[in-house]
Write a protein that holds these residues in place. Sequence first.
Motif, PDB file in Angstrom:
ATOM      1  N   ARG A   1      20.977  62.158 -46.548  1.00 52.41           N
ATOM      2  CA  ARG A   1      21.910  61.698 -47.573  1.00 52.41           C
ATOM      3  C   ARG A   1      22.614  62.942 -48.101  1.00 52.41           C
ATOM      4  O   ARG A   1      21.953  63.908 -48.500  1.00 52.41           O
TER       5      ARG A   1
ATOM      6  N   CYS B   1      29.524  55.920 -48.058  1.00 51.00           N
ATOM      7  CA  CYS B   1      29.241  55.049 -49.197  1.00 51.00           C
ATOM      8  C   CYS B   1      30.118  55.489 -50.372  1.00 51.00           C
ATOM      9  O   CYS B   1      29.964  56.601 -50.885  1.00 51.00           O
TER      10      CYS B   1
ATOM     11  N   TRP C   1      27.799  53.097 -54.019  1.00 52.16           N
ATOM     12  CA  TRP C   1      26.559  53.806 -54.341  1.00 52.16           C
ATOM     13  C   TRP C   1      26.009  53.352 -55.690  1.00 52.16           C
ATOM     14  O   TRP C   1      24.807  53.140 -55.848  1.00 52.16           O
TER      15      TRP C   1
ATOM     16  N   ALA D   1      19.791  52.477 -51.763  1.00 50.29           N
ATOM     17  CA  ALA D   1      20.437  53.512 -50.948  1.00 50.29           C
ATOM     18  C   ALA D   1      19.761  54.864 -51.112  1.00 50.29           C
ATOM     19  O   ALA D   1      19.712  55.663 -50.173  1.00 50.29           O
TER      20      ALA D   1
ATOM     21  N   LEU E   1      17.581  51.533 -43.644  1.00 48.15           N
ATOM     22  CA  LEU E   1      18.576  50.682 -44.294  1.00 48.15           C
ATOM     23  C   LEU E   1      19.250  49.738 -43.302  1.00 48.15           C
ATOM     24  O   LEU E   1      19.421  50.067 -42.122  1.00 48.15           O
TER      25      LEU E   1
ATOM     26  N   ILE F   1      22.888  47.949 -43.204  1.00 51.12           N
ATOM     27  CA  ILE F   1      24.173  48.136 -43.887  1.00 51.12           C
ATOM     28  C   ILE F   1      25.255  47.283 -43.234  1.00 51.12           C
ATOM     29  O   ILE F   1      25.386  47.252 -42.007  1.00 51.12           O
TER      30      ILE F   1
ATOM     31  N   ILE G   1      24.356  47.131 -48.917  1.00 51.64           N
ATOM     32  CA  ILE G   1      23.205  47.917 -48.464  1.00 51.64           C
ATOM     33  C   ILE G   1      21.919  47.204 -48.853  1.00 51.64           C
ATOM     34  O   ILE G   1      21.754  46.790 -50.009  1.00 51.64           O
TER      35      ILE G   1
END
Length: 370
Positions: free
Chosen positions: A292, A317, A322, A329, A335, A337, A355
């Motif tokens: 991330r 994102c 977010w 997230a 995840l 998505i 998400i």
Amino acid sequence: DVAGFTANEADQLRQAMGSKRSAARMQRLKERLYAGMAARGITGAIADEIFDKMAAFAHYGFPESHSVSFAYLVYSSSYIKLHEPAVFCAALLNAQPMGFWSPHTLVQDARRHGVVVHTPDINASADIATLESCADSFGGLAVRLGIGSVRGVGAEVARLVSEGRPYESLEDLARRVPQLSRKQMEAMATAGAFTNSFGDDRRHTLWEAGAHGNNGEHLQGMLGLNSRPTLPGMEPIEEAIADLWATGISPDGHPTVFLREQLAAKGVRTADELAHVPHKDRVMVAGVVTHRQRPMTAKGATFISLEDETGLINVVCSKGCWARYRAVARDASALLIRGRVESANGAINVLAEHISPLFTPAAVPSRDFR
């Protein structure tokens, strides 16, 4: 030449032009430069122009010299990765901890490029990752994970184990390497390090490891393991979970492999399928989170890297997305998505719209906000 510099002075000028503090160093050389140019009839505006051009270059000479060095490293690394992927993978594994990519991702990438990666083996493994001949692997070389890759073993004990090879049994190992603790032997058994050499499955060697650990003081043959229980063998999904727990690497099975049937039924695309999805089409993707990132220049956007068994998926994102799905997230190890494909100049991203967590058989740690 225009200033009559000696070889030593010329080298000082070169270093000043490529220095992080180039402006200050250039000023210190300015008087000598002007004096040398004046002695050769170069004065006034022409002398100023020459110095100004050199000083201007010095402002970006430092990053330019670094960019050349980095370009050379990138070229060399790319060449080795293309032509010797097994060598490249083993070298990076032995350089850990380092860099952007985790050992799990490095191994998965090597596998996608045709490299066979073997789990640790008590008699075949050194303390670090090594190469061994393998006709089924790209270039005829496979990677063998080292004993040091096993959870909790450590470099020193791994070296002792490696130097003592070969071993005839778990009892032989425990007797000859008394530094091995029960937990370390159990971790090695979980990683499958005894399976091939001692001809038994992981569950039985794990059971025996618990009895042999810290028993180096016993006389050979006196541990009384003749009445061991009959245990079921591990299924592939259980072996993958064991590999990830014991080494952080699953050479033979990515977590999403075991969910692919269910994911496909939902219409989830794999990483390699995204290349065939038209620009701006809506898709669903899924994978374990590897990274991330939120760069300062991204205007609040967060970039999430997902990995499935076929490759990596870049997810963008937005700041609003977010905020809406922040808890999932940020914290979920995998995840699911939904979003739109953004494809341009060979780069493919998924712009996230929704998400949700993906529950995988085993978690893979991500490297976040580095």
